[in-house]
Design a protein around this motif. Sequence first.
Motif, mmCIF file in Angstrom:
data_model
loop_
_atom_site.group_PDB
_atom_site.id
_atom_site.type_symbol
_atom_site.label_atom_id
_atom_site.label_comp_id
_atom_site.label_asym_id
_atom_site.label_seq_id
_atom_site.Cartn_x
_atom_site.Cartn_y
_atom_site.Cartn_z
ATOM 1 N N GLN A 3 0.815 -1.203 0.000
ATOM 2 C CA GLN A 3 0.000 0.000 0.000
ATOM 3 C C GLN A 3 0.853 1.259 0.000
ATOM 4 O OE1 GLN A 3 -3.049 0.017 -0.588
ATOM 5 N NE2 GLN A 3 -3.748 -2.053 -0.119
ATOM 6 N N LEU A 4 2.049 1.152 0.558
ATOM 7 C CA LEU A 4 2.956 2.294 0.580
ATOM 8 C C LEU A 4 3.305 2.755 -0.829
ATOM 9 C CD1 LEU A 4 4.613 4.201 2.370
ATOM 10 C CD2 LEU A 4 6.446 2.494 2.372
ATOM 11 N N THR A 5 3.329 1.834 -1.792
ATOM 12 C CA THR A 5 3.617 2.198 -3.180
ATOM 13 C C THR A 5 2.426 2.862 -3.854
ATOM 14 O OG1 THR A 5 2.888 0.092 -4.154
ATOM 15 C CG2 THR A 5 5.167 0.211 -3.366
ATOM 16 N N ARG A 6 1.252 2.813 -3.188
ATOM 17 C CA ARG A 6 0.007 3.326 -3.761
ATOM 18 C C ARG A 6 -0.251 2.681 -5.125
ATOM 19 N NH1 ARG A 6 -0.217 9.607 -1.553
ATOM 20 N NH2 ARG A 6 0.489 9.080 0.546
ATOM 21 N N PRO A 7 -0.555 1.390 -5.122
ATOM 22 C CA PRO A 7 -0.606 0.595 -6.359
ATOM 23 C C PRO A 7 -1.564 1.112 -7.422
ATOM 24 C CG PRO A 7 -1.582 -0.601 -4.509
ATOM 25 C CD PRO A 7 -0.858 0.562 -3.932
ATOM 26 N N HIS A 8 -2.658 1.780 -7.000
ATOM 27 C CA HIS A 8 -3.603 2.236 -8.024
ATOM 28 C C HIS A 8 -2.998 3.331 -8.900
ATOM 29 C CE1 HIS A 8 -4.381 5.738 -5.418
ATOM 30 N NE2 HIS A 8 -4.975 6.287 -6.447
ATOM 31 N N THR A 9 -1.916 3.983 -8.440
ATOM 32 C CA THR A 9 -1.267 5.008 -9.258
ATOM 33 C C THR A 9 -0.196 4.431 -10.178
ATOM 34 O OG1 THR A 9 0.491 5.502 -7.652
ATOM 35 C CG2 THR A 9 -1.604 6.652 -7.373
ATOM 36 N N GLN A 47 7.596 6.153 -10.040
ATOM 37 C CA GLN A 47 6.247 6.442 -9.562
ATOM 38 C C GLN A 47 6.080 6.035 -8.100
ATOM 39 O OE1 GLN A 47 3.394 7.936 -11.222
ATOM 40 N NE2 GLN A 47 2.907 7.995 -9.039
ATOM 41 N N ALA A 48 6.558 4.827 -7.757
ATOM 42 C CA ALA A 48 6.460 4.352 -6.368
ATOM 43 C C ALA A 48 7.244 5.266 -5.431
ATOM 44 C CB ALA A 48 6.967 2.916 -6.264
ATOM 45 N N ALA A 49 8.438 5.688 -5.857
ATOM 46 C CA ALA A 49 9.247 6.579 -5.035
ATOM 47 C C ALA A 49 8.563 7.927 -4.847
ATOM 48 C CB ALA A 49 10.624 6.769 -5.678
ATOM 49 N N THR A 50 7.955 8.437 -5.916
ATOM 50 C CA THR A 50 7.217 9.697 -5.827
ATOM 51 C C THR A 50 6.102 9.589 -4.795
ATOM 52 O OG1 THR A 50 7.709 10.252 -8.134
ATOM 53 C CG2 THR A 50 5.841 11.370 -7.112
ATOM 54 N N ASN A 51 5.396 8.448 -4.807
ATOM 55 C CA ASN A 51 4.332 8.223 -3.828
ATOM 56 C C ASN A 51 4.879 8.199 -2.399
ATOM 57 O OD1 ASN A 51 2.470 8.016 -5.894
ATOM 58 N ND2 ASN A 51 2.628 5.805 -6.031
ATOM 59 N N MET A 52 6.076 7.630 -2.236
ATOM 60 C CA MET A 52 6.678 7.562 -0.899
ATOM 61 C C MET A 52 7.170 8.929 -0.430
ATOM 62 S SD MET A 52 8.689 3.945 -1.202
ATOM 63 C CE MET A 52 7.777 2.473 -1.693
ATOM 64 N N PHE A 53 7.688 9.729 -1.359
ATOM 65 C CA PHE A 53 8.029 11.108 -1.007
ATOM 66 C C PHE A 53 6.767 11.840 -0.531
ATOM 67 C CE2 PHE A 53 11.702 10.787 -4.173
ATOM 68 C CZ PHE A 53 12.661 10.693 -3.176
ATOM 69 N N ASN A 54 5.666 11.591 -1.241
ATOM 70 C CA ASN A 54 4.390 12.187 -0.857
ATOM 71 C C ASN A 54 3.999 11.757 0.553
ATOM 72 O OD1 ASN A 54 1.940 13.551 -1.054
ATOM 73 N ND2 ASN A 54 0.908 11.822 -2.021
ATOM 74 N N GLU A 55 4.145 10.463 0.822
ATOM 75 C CA GLU A 55 3.836 9.914 2.148
ATOM 76 C C GLU A 55 4.688 10.597 3.231
ATOM 77 O OE1 GLU A 55 1.926 6.902 4.595
ATOM 78 O OE2 GLU A 55 1.796 7.006 2.416
ATOM 79 N N ALA A 67 0.765 5.203 5.794
ATOM 80 C CA ALA A 67 1.441 4.049 6.395
ATOM 81 C C ALA A 67 2.232 4.471 7.635
ATOM 82 C CB ALA A 67 2.384 3.392 5.383
ATOM 83 N N ILE A 68 2.671 5.703 7.652
ATOM 84 C CA ILE A 68 3.442 6.183 8.800
ATOM 85 C C ILE A 68 2.547 6.349 10.019
ATOM 86 C CG2 ILE A 68 4.813 8.093 9.701
ATOM 87 C CD1 ILE A 68 5.820 8.583 6.849
ATOM 88 N N VAL A 69 1.404 6.997 9.846
ATOM 89 C CA VAL A 69 0.551 7.309 10.997
ATOM 90 C C VAL A 69 -0.339 6.143 11.397
ATOM 91 C CG1 VAL A 69 0.548 9.778 10.540
ATOM 92 C CG2 VAL A 69 -1.204 8.350 9.492
ATOM 93 N N ARG A 70 -0.686 5.258 10.457
ATOM 94 C CA ARG A 70 -1.602 4.168 10.792
ATOM 95 C C ARG A 70 -0.910 2.837 11.012
ATOM 96 N NH1 ARG A 70 -5.156 6.449 6.837
ATOM 97 N NH2 ARG A 70 -4.740 4.787 5.361
ATOM 98 N N ASN A 71 0.230 2.649 10.345
ATOM 99 C CA ASN A 71 0.875 1.339 10.384
ATOM 100 C C ASN A 71 2.216 1.350 11.110
ATOM 101 O OD1 ASN A 71 -1.141 -0.067 8.701
ATOM 102 N ND2 ASN A 71 -0.399 1.307 7.094
ATOM 103 N N GLY A 72 2.624 2.508 11.589
ATOM 104 C CA GLY A 72 3.831 2.572 12.392
ATOM 105 C C GLY A 72 5.128 2.473 11.631
ATOM 106 N N VAL A 73 5.092 2.664 10.300
ATOM 107 C CA VAL A 73 6.334 2.663 9.529
ATOM 108 C C VAL A 73 7.122 3.925 9.869
ATOM 109 C CG1 VAL A 73 7.346 2.636 7.227
ATOM 110 C CG2 VAL A 73 5.245 1.365 7.663
ATOM 111 N N LYS A 74 8.394 3.791 10.132
ATOM 112 C CA LYS A 74 9.215 4.939 10.499
ATOM 113 C C LYS A 74 9.368 5.885 9.304
ATOM 114 C CE LYS A 74 11.926 2.497 14.013
ATOM 115 N NZ LYS A 74 13.281 2.074 14.448
#
Length: 303
Positions: free
Chosen positions: A16-22, A59-67, A86-93
């Motif tokens: 989900q962190l990659t935001r697959p629909h994008t 694209q995946a990296a862009t989504n993670m920068f957004n995150e 993913a950071i606020v709900r799943n505890g990813v650092k």
Amino acid sequence: MTHSLQADSGWRVWWQLTRPHTLTASFAPVFLGTMIALQYSLIDWILFLAMLVASLLIQAATNMFNEYYDFARGLDNENSVGIGGAIVRNGVKPKTVLNLALLFYGIAAVIGLYICSLTSWWLLVVGAVAMGIGYFYTGGPYPIAYTPFGELFSGVVMGYLIVIIAFYIQTGMVTLEASLLAIPSTLLVAAIMLANNIRDIVGDEESGRKTLAILVKRPAAVNILMWFFILAYVWIVILILVGILTPWALLVFISVIKPIKVVQIFKRFTEPLKVMPAMKDTGKTNTFVAFLLGIGLLIDYLL
């Protein structure tokens, strides 16, 4: 709490962190550009795969920068709607998200060097600009995503430019035909960003963003989204009428039910959770149109 806001676990967090629909916004233009190139030369499938992987990583990296930057600016919380957070709900650092994005960029850069070694080193400049825009879309002191130009930059880079690069690495040239055939992809990638901004219009306005959806207000933004869809399909019909495309391109109309549903949902609902299906269908529209247009070109080539 609804299921849409529940925290994922295990591998789903990273997926989900990659935001697959994008990610379809990367696959579709690469496929279309390659199918356009098929009309000019044989396809180097290794180059095709290299281009595809690099585009997906960017694209995946862009989504993670957004995150990362949405969290850093306090825009994400545990009740944020969507598949980010993913950071606020799943505890990813946060640092893990940023480092993973940079790793993806690094791998994409290495693949880009490989592509350049087989084609043209001028692509280094083009690739660097595309990656820079991917970063500054949400990073830096003046993020593009917070301005009215998000749709323009995403459409041009992820829609038009990727089609042209995919075409160029196969043929060694850029033609007017390829540019004209990239227009629907440009419009539909911009539509993905606009749909996202319409969904988030309330939260974005509260956070001080000045997106296109905020400036023109929601009803007008939905109409603009509708016209992005209409123009993408009408453009293909025009290219058929002037002889650039054959009637096989009419296959794209198999997908027309998707954008119709998108507009209906946005006109009927305003709650972010209720318009989530429209978000997915906007991404699917981009994929289906580019894929079906590419299939039409492939059939014409084979016949």
